[in-house]
Design a protein around this motif. Structure first.
Motif, mmCIF file in Angstrom:
data_model
loop_
_atom_site.group_PDB
_atom_site.id
_atom_site.type_symbol
_atom_site.label_atom_id
_atom_site.label_comp_id
_atom_site.label_asym_id
_atom_site.label_seq_id
_atom_site.Cartn_x
_atom_site.Cartn_y
_atom_site.Cartn_z
ATOM 1 N N PRO A 599 -21.732 4.186 2.284
ATOM 2 C CA PRO A 599 -21.097 3.347 2.544
ATOM 3 C C PRO A 599 -19.183 3.532 2.609
ATOM 4 O O PRO A 599 -19.561 4.897 2.360
ATOM 5 C CB PRO A 599 -21.337 3.187 0.538
ATOM 6 N N ASP A 600 -18.916 2.487 2.973
ATOM 7 C CA ASP A 600 -17.191 3.518 2.679
ATOM 8 C C ASP A 600 -17.293 3.792 1.255
ATOM 9 O O ASP A 600 -16.965 2.977 0.728
ATOM 10 C CB ASP A 600 -16.657 2.203 3.276
ATOM 11 N N ASN A 601 -15.806 5.327 1.730
ATOM 12 C CA ASN A 601 -15.175 5.414 0.765
ATOM 13 C C ASN A 601 -14.020 6.026 0.921
ATOM 14 O O ASN A 601 -13.937 7.017 1.480
ATOM 15 C CB ASN A 601 -16.388 6.922 0.418
ATOM 16 N N PRO A 602 -13.194 4.817 0.511
ATOM 17 C CA PRO A 602 -11.465 5.193 1.305
ATOM 18 C C PRO A 602 -11.110 6.610 0.530
ATOM 19 O O PRO A 602 -9.613 7.225 1.223
ATOM 20 C CB PRO A 602 -10.916 4.431 0.701
ATOM 21 N N HIS A 603 -11.627 7.017 -0.207
ATOM 22 C CA HIS A 603 -11.203 8.631 -0.706
ATOM 23 C C HIS A 603 -11.558 9.729 0.231
ATOM 24 O O HIS A 603 -11.086 11.232 0.321
ATOM 25 C CB HIS A 603 -11.905 9.065 -1.999
ATOM 26 N N VAL A 604 -12.666 9.802 1.358
ATOM 27 C CA VAL A 604 -13.307 10.235 1.806
ATOM 28 C C VAL A 604 -12.326 10.238 3.559
ATOM 29 O O VAL A 604 -13.047 9.378 3.821
ATOM 30 C CB VAL A 604 -15.347 10.424 1.485
ATOM 31 N N PRO A 605 -11.854 10.719 4.116
ATOM 32 C CA PRO A 605 -11.168 10.429 5.250
ATOM 33 C C PRO A 605 -11.913 10.720 6.095
ATOM 34 O O PRO A 605 -11.155 12.080 7.260
ATOM 35 C CB PRO A 605 -10.045 10.913 4.965
ATOM 36 N N TRP A 606 -13.038 10.517 6.071
ATOM 37 C CA TRP A 606 -13.730 11.470 7.748
ATOM 38 C C TRP A 606 -12.824 11.591 8.778
ATOM 39 O O TRP A 606 -13.137 12.774 10.009
ATOM 40 C CB TRP A 606 -15.620 11.074 8.192
ATOM 41 N N ALA A 607 -12.697 10.493 9.720
ATOM 42 C CA ALA A 607 -12.332 9.636 11.029
ATOM 43 C C ALA A 607 -11.028 10.945 11.082
ATOM 44 O O ALA A 607 -10.456 12.211 11.575
ATOM 45 C CB ALA A 607 -11.128 8.773 11.250
ATOM 46 N N ALA A 608 -9.812 11.009 9.955
ATOM 47 C CA ALA A 608 -8.476 12.366 9.280
ATOM 48 C C ALA A 608 -9.427 13.747 9.993
ATOM 49 O O ALA A 608 -8.239 14.414 10.189
ATOM 50 C CB ALA A 608 -8.365 11.907 8.554
ATOM 51 N N TRP A 609 -9.587 13.625 9.326
ATOM 52 C CA TRP A 609 -10.272 15.885 8.763
ATOM 53 C C TRP A 609 -11.160 15.772 10.292
ATOM 54 O O TRP A 609 -10.280 17.108 10.750
ATOM 55 C CB TRP A 609 -11.440 15.624 8.207
ATOM 56 N N THR A 610 -11.240 14.563 10.952
ATOM 57 C CA THR A 610 -11.990 14.975 12.984
ATOM 58 C C THR A 610 -11.324 15.056 13.080
ATOM 59 O O THR A 610 -10.913 16.323 14.519
ATOM 60 C CB THR A 610 -13.200 13.832 13.334
ATOM 61 N N GLY A 611 -10.387 14.266 13.490
ATOM 62 C CA GLY A 611 -8.572 14.770 14.386
ATOM 63 C C GLY A 611 -7.592 15.765 13.710
ATOM 64 O O GLY A 611 -6.773 15.942 14.500
ATOM 65 N N ASP A 612 -8.151 16.106 12.568
ATOM 66 C CA ASP A 612 -6.928 17.063 12.575
ATOM 67 C C ASP A 612 -7.791 17.832 10.971
ATOM 68 O O ASP A 612 -7.895 17.731 10.035
ATOM 69 C CB ASP A 612 -5.382 16.738 11.652
ATOM 70 N N TYR A 613 -8.311 19.392 11.833
ATOM 71 C CA TYR A 613 -8.710 20.027 10.716
ATOM 72 C C TYR A 613 -8.225 20.851 9.695
ATOM 73 O O TYR A 613 -8.952 21.036 8.352
ATOM 74 C CB TYR A 613 -9.637 20.611 11.399
ATOM 75 N N SER A 614 -6.896 21.169 9.740
ATOM 76 C CA SER A 614 -5.938 21.564 8.850
ATOM 77 C C SER A 614 -6.083 20.019 7.657
ATOM 78 O O SER A 614 -6.021 20.995 6.021
ATOM 79 C CB SER A 614 -4.329 21.546 9.563
#
Length: 803
Positions: A599-614
């Motif tokens: 389920p969606d979790n605003p605390h886990v930015p999967w897409a942002a992590w994929t876009g920037d591994y830093s």
């Protein structure tokens, strides 16, 4: 290309490790794989701004050599950046039933996977599937099983980066399970259990800098020329400045004997060699625990003798170390003695920093020399000579591999090695320490970022705080218990982040049978292997970028990080064009599965992590600030970012608050069942010179003189004669452990070899079917591949070509 032959050749190899043999082997592999710009690509390998080797986990120096890679590391690179492709046309041509008849080497030799695929039961072929469709269908299946999330296993191979591993463990725990077995379960889990009890950390204490000042290295249970050849440069440098090396191993592996440095023009032009080991003690398979007991016993007896003379007012410790009596025991030269201040053991260190010494000393005094010699197949004189050399050295490190860990009593063997170091204060000082040599390039790092089935080893409260979910608190499956659960029908889905699981585990036929009954198997992989062919009812093959390939995401080109065996974090940046435009990165695939499953979790930015591994690295830093502080900023520093290890500073995070002397329960490292029984040999599985783990690069084990086959068993001449065979005969090996299951590997060619009587050796994974799932380390559940009781009989089967 080196392939299996109908007329394999077995002939002695007289050359050194390294040298022209290594250069020629690398050149042939680069040519056969059509590696583009090989010299440029390899020039970036293990360099501060390059890519970290996808093979072993040996340390990366701050000042690298011009060619900072070894023979097998270069082969691993060639294997990944090959121009060969297992593409849509390949799978249209071959059914999975047909491919199951291929050799392991040939499956991977087909080349890189190029597009996501799903198994089609009507045609028995992998067919292309859109990424979005694959994620949606995988998510649907996982949600259907989430009522009992422990029906799903999330497995990680040792190559996955810190970033991918962190995301993967979070996916599993948010799904609701701690079923996170990984490669460590199969190799150094015994280390991870042993060291925390002994010294309060789960990894080794040695750094690359320690090799520059050590006086003596004791090297056990590892084949350096095959499994970590770059280490030979540290050995060579240490030998040049006068340090000693003692090797303890069942076989006289060439890398333990001599080395010609391919990067030394003088050695290459003159045929010069460096002698590596001062002595090689050929311990019996399973005899390391007894051998270490003997060395410790000798040291305690030497120290007792010093104490006795010290009470008489004596002053000369060297006399104790130099003289022996007629029975081989230590004695005192006439008129010479040793004062209490010059005793053999470091009693100041022992008193301040350790617990349990008196009980351990009594154990050593009571140990029986005859039993030690019988089990280890080493003489008292040999073991006392090691003790003498150890006692004369101020800075000693002990380096070991899976020859110590993959035993029924592997944990206790590692702890005995720690005991040896503690006797003279050789942990927590420069030039000394304990050094487990890990296999896969990031298997140690994955544990550091939470890939573990043990909830007490994961920062569950911190994960709860950061991501606002309730992590599971019960223990998950190890590799062994996961296989057992599969066989019992308790597992329905298996998500594999790399690896060749069904070839790496014990009891292969039983596991494969259970594997084929799973509801779903998902493999994230770069190449085809056997685990992809023995699939579940629903099966997906998701091709990913390799570490050597350029990884471009939303914020631009990305880098990943890994942890070496020496607990240093290194950055890795891909340099090669991806094998296919349809490949996705491991983090992107994990995020895709997570988004479709959870389920969606605003605390886990999967897409942002994929876009920037830093951003993933910053999340890792927040989760373990003491361990990973500065990871993103310093991972590309020369030499990497050094992980803080408390035991290096003589801070002992144990229950006693000190380093602990721990007593073994057995003298033999293997299983008591069938030990010493007439007609039973102890089998150790080994790798060839043309292999890394389950990946077979070719069929030429140069150092052992085997060319064109892997179906051999190395045996002592006396054992061969005892069963009325001769070198070159074919035999069947059967497991001597009786548990209701017959385990046989047929038609192995006998090779007479210099190996202790009562021991034999054969290749992994070809002989892994002989290893029962129940044959594992008592404490760590590491499969005991290194001492398997087997019977040998003449074979009536037709010899197989290779496997």
């Amino acid at each position: 290309m080196s392939g299996p032959k109908d007329d394999p050749k077995i002939e002695e190899y007289s050359g050194p490790s390294g040298g022209y043999g290594s250069l020629g082997s690398v050149a042939r592999k680069l040519i056969s794989e059509h590696v583009p710009d090989a010299a440029i690509t390899l020039g970036y390998q293990n360099k501060p701004d390059g890519f970290m080797c996808v093979s072993c986990a040996w340390g990366k120096p701050a000042k690298p050599l011009p060619f900072e890679y070894c023979e097998n590391g270069a082969k691993a690179t060639a294997w990944e950046v090959t121009r060969k492709r297992a593409d849509q046309k390949f799978f249209e041509t071959h059914t999975l039933s047909e491919l199951r008849g291929w050799l392991d080497h040939d499956l991977e030799e087909a080349g890189r996977l190029t597009m996501p695929m799903r198994w089609d039961p009507e045609t028995d072929r992998y067919r292309p599937v859109a990424w979005e469709t694959a994620f949606a269908e995988i998510g649907q299946e996982l949600r259907a099983l989430q009522g009992d999330p422990d029906q799903t296993i999330f497995y990680v191979s040792g190559r996955a980066s810190l970033e991918a591993s962190y995301m993967f463990q979070l996916l599993a725990r948010m799904y609701g399970t701690n079923n996170l077995p990984d490669s460590s379960n199969m190799c150094h889990e015994s280390t991870s259990v042993a060291l925390p009890e002994s010294i309060g950390v789960s990894v080794g204490t040695v750094t690359l800098q320690d090799f520059e000042t050590t006086d003596l290295m004791i090297y056990l249970g590892h084949n350096v020329a095959t499994n970590a050849p770059r280490m030979l440069h540290q050995f060579q440098d240490a030998k040049k400045r006068g340090a000693g090396i003692i090797s303890i191993n069942p076989m006289r592996e060439r890398g333990l004997e001599r080395f010609t440095d391919p990067q030394s023009p003088k050695q290459m032009l003159t045929g010069g060699e460096t002698v590596i080991s001062d002595s090689i003690l050929q311990v019996a398979v399973g005899g390391d625990l007894a051998a270490l007991t003997g060395i410790c016993k000798a040291l305690v007896e030497m120290d007792d003798a010093c104490q006795d003379v010290g009470k008489a007012g004596a002053t000369d410790r060297e006399a104790i170390l130099a003289d022996t009596d007629d029975d081989g025991g230590f004695s005192i030269k006439a008129g010479a003695a040793a004062s209490k201040a010059r005793r053999v053991l470091d009693h100041d260190f022992i008193a301040e920093h350790t617990s349990g010494f008196e009980a351990f000393a009594d154990y050593c005094r009571a140990a029986d020399w005859l039993q030690i010699e019988q089990i280890s197949r080493l003489s008292r004189d040999q073991l006392e000579a090691v003790a003498k050399q150890y006692a004369e050295a101020e800075k000693v490190m002990c380096i070991y591999g899976m020859g110590l860990t993959q035993h029924v009593h592997g944990t206790e063997t590692v702890q005995m090695l720690v005991n040896l170091l503690l006797l003279r204060g050789n942990i927590g000082k420069s030039g000394a320490g304990i050094c487990p040599v890990r296999g896969h390039s990031n298997v140690q790092g994955q544990r550091t970022v939470g890939i573990t089935e043990k909830p007490e080893l994961a920062p569950l409260d911190k994960l709860k705080e950061l991501y606002d979910f309730e992590p599971p608190r019960h223990e998950g499956y190890t590799t062994v218990t996961g296989c057992e659960a599969m066989i019992e029908g308790k597992v329905k889905a298996f998500i594999a982040l790399g690896g060749n699981y069904t070839r790496a585990v014990p009891d292969i036929p039983r596991v494969e049978d259970a594997w084929g009954k799973l509801r779903m198997t998902v493999a994230i992989a770069t190449k085809l292997n056997r685990s992809h062919l023995v699939h579940g009812e629903i099966a997906y093959l998701l091709p990913c970028l390799g570490r050597i390939e350029v990884d471009v995401q939303a914020s631009g080109p990305q880098a990943v990080s890994i942890e070496s065996s020496l607990a240093q974090f290194h950055g890795s940046r891909g340099r090669v064009t991806p094998a296919s435009p349809e490949l996705m990165s491991e983090p992107a695939i994990i995020a895709g599965i997570a988004a479709a499953t959870l389920p969606d979790n605003p605390h886990v930015p999967w897409a942002a992590w994929t876009g920037d591994y830093s951003k993933v690295r910053l999340a890792i830093e927040k989760t373990w600030p003491a361990t990973f502080g500065g990871l993103d900023a310093h991972m590309f520093d020369p030499g990497g970012l050094t992980r803080p290890i408390a035991a290096r500073e003589r801070k002992w995070n144990t229950r006693s608050g000190k380093a602990n002397f721990l007593l073994p329960t057995e003298m033999f490292g293997g299983a008591a069942e069938r030990y010493g029984e007439e007609g039973v040999l102890q089998l150790t599985t080994v790798r060839s010179n043309d292999q890394f783990n389950t990946t077979i690069y070719g069929y030429h084990d140069r150092f052992r003189g085997v060319n064109g086959t892997r179906m051999v068993v190395f045996m002592n001449a006396t054992d061969i004669a005892a069963i009325e065979l001769v070198d070159g005969d074919f035999v069947d090996l059967s497991c001597a452990i009786e548990d209701g299951h017959e385990r046989v590997v047929q038609a192995l060619r006998v090779v007479e070899y210099d190996i202790p009587q009562g021991s034999c050796a054969a290749y992994f994974p070809e002989t892994s079917p002989l290893v029962p799932l129940g044959h594992h380390d008592i404490q760590a559940h590491t499969p005991a591949y290194k001492a398997v009781p087997v019977r040998v009989k003449a074979s009536a089967a037709k010899p197989a070509r290779a496997e």
